[in-house]
Design a protein around this motif. Structure first.
Motif, PDB file in Angstrom:
ATOM      1  N   ALA A   1       0.836  -1.204   0.000  1.00 61.52           N
ATOM      2  CA  ALA A   1       0.000   0.000   0.000  1.00 61.52           C
ATOM      3  C   ALA A   1       0.870   1.252   0.000  1.00 61.52           C
ATOM      4  O   ALA A   1       0.589   2.216  -0.721  1.00 61.52           O
ATOM      5  CB  ALA A   1      -0.932  -0.001   1.209  1.00 61.52           C
ATOM      6  N   LYS A   2       1.939   1.261   0.785  1.00 65.48           N
ATOM      7  CA  LYS A   2       2.850   2.400   0.806  1.00 65.48           C
ATOM      8  C   LYS A   2       3.484   2.607  -0.561  1.00 65.48           C
ATOM      9  O   LYS A   2       3.605   3.728  -1.043  1.00 65.48           O
ATOM     10  CB  LYS A   2       3.950   2.185   1.849  1.00 65.48           C
ATOM     11  CG  LYS A   2       3.625   2.698   3.199  1.00 65.48           C
ATOM     12  CD  LYS A   2       4.842   2.624   4.103  1.00 65.48           C
ATOM     13  CE  LYS A   2       4.518   3.189   5.462  1.00 65.48           C
ATOM     14  NZ  LYS A   2       5.654   3.112   6.364  1.00 65.48           N
ATOM     15  N   LEU A   3       3.910   1.510  -1.194  1.00 59.71           N
ATOM     16  CA  LEU A   3       4.512   1.610  -2.523  1.00 59.71           C
ATOM     17  C   LEU A   3       3.521   2.179  -3.528  1.00 59.71           C
ATOM     18  O   LEU A   3       3.868   3.022  -4.353  1.00 59.71           O
ATOM     19  CB  LEU A   3       5.025   0.243  -2.987  1.00 59.71           C
ATOM     20  CG  LEU A   3       6.299  -0.249  -2.309  1.00 59.71           C
ATOM     21  CD1 LEU A   3       6.623  -1.671  -2.759  1.00 59.71           C
ATOM     22  CD2 LEU A   3       7.452   0.671  -2.624  1.00 59.71           C
ATOM     23  N   ARG A   4       2.259   1.698  -3.468  1.00 58.60           N
ATOM     24  CA  ARG A   4       1.242   2.224  -4.383  1.00 58.60           C
ATOM     25  C   ARG A   4       1.033   3.722  -4.159  1.00 58.60           C
ATOM     26  O   ARG A   4       0.952   4.497  -5.102  1.00 58.60           O
ATOM     27  CB  ARG A   4      -0.078   1.483  -4.183  1.00 58.60           C
ATOM     28  CG  ARG A   4      -0.161   0.143  -4.882  1.00 58.60           C
ATOM     29  CD  ARG A   4      -1.589  -0.382  -4.908  1.00 58.60           C
ATOM     30  NE  ARG A   4      -2.223  -0.465  -3.602  1.00 58.60           N
ATOM     31  CZ  ARG A   4      -2.161  -1.513  -2.793  1.00 58.60           C
ATOM     32  NH1 ARG A   4      -1.492  -2.592  -3.160  1.00 58.60           N
ATOM     33  NH2 ARG A   4      -2.766  -1.504  -1.622  1.00 58.60           N
ATOM     34  N   ASN A   5       0.957   4.128  -2.892  1.00 59.71           N
ATOM     35  CA  ASN A   5       0.780   5.549  -2.585  1.00 59.71           C
ATOM     36  C   ASN A   5       1.970   6.369  -3.058  1.00 59.71           C
ATOM     37  O   ASN A   5       1.803   7.472  -3.580  1.00 59.71           O
ATOM     38  CB  ASN A   5       0.562   5.750  -1.086  1.00 59.71           C
ATOM     39  CG  ASN A   5      -0.781   5.227  -0.625  1.00 59.71           C
ATOM     40  OD1 ASN A   5      -1.679   5.022  -1.428  1.00 59.71           O
ATOM     41  ND2 ASN A   5      -0.910   5.004   0.668  1.00 59.71           N
TER      42      ASN A   5
END
Length: 178
Positions: A42-46
């Motif tokens: 999720a952090k990578l996507r954000n």
């Protein structure tokens, strides 16, 4: 089999058979590991989304960024305002002279030239309004501090000119009907 061999086999069986505690621990560890992976994903996507937005902003605003930070020097603005004021004074003097000429024509031509004089007055009034609007625009430009203000002033100027052009046909139509 011997006693020691039996003990070894029994020890192997107990070691290889998973206990309930170790099974729960491995399930908890797997769940915790999965949640950690989900958070990282999720952090990578954000981060990817944020970087995409930043890149798009740089691509769109990059060429115009230098205009937003640019400032018109104060000395230039003062000089421009003074020049506009002097030009306006000259215009006012010329306008007064032209009106005096029109009055003298009206007296000399009498009733035959009244329509021509009225038309000339109307044209001078329209030209005067346009000049006043132009001077107001020039004074605003002289005081503008950045490109955004210049664009706003120009939009207001064109709106005023467009509004004046819309009023003129309406007044002509009203005169024809009366």
């Amino acid at each position: 089999m011997t006693k020691s061999a039996n003990r070894k086999v029994a020890a192997r069986k107990t070691r290889s058979a998973p206990s309930k505690k170790s099974s729960q621990r491995s399930t908890e560890a797997r769940d915790k590991n999965q949640k950690t992976h989900q958070k990282v994903a999720a952090k990578l996507r954000n981060n990817v989304a944020a970087e995409t937005v930043r890149d798009t902003y740089r691509m769109i605003d990059g060429p115009y960024d230098r205009f937003g930070r640019s400032r018109v020097p104060d000395a230039f603005r003062v000089l421009a305002e003074r020049n506009v004021a002097q030009t306006r004074e000259l215009y006012e003097h010329s306008k007064n002279t032209l009106q005096a000429i029109l009055e003298s024509w009206q007296k000399s031509f009498g009733s035959a030239g009244q329509n021509a004089v009225a038309l000339s007055r109307k044209m001078i009034d329209v030209a005067g309004r346009n000049m006043d609007t132009g001077f107001d625009f020039a004074i605003g430009l002289a005081g503008a501090r950045n490109l955004g203000e210049v664009m706003e002033l120009q939009a207001d100027y064109w709106h005023k000119l467009g509004g004046a052009l819309q009023i003129q046909p309406k007044t002509r139509a009203a005169r024809r009907n009366s």
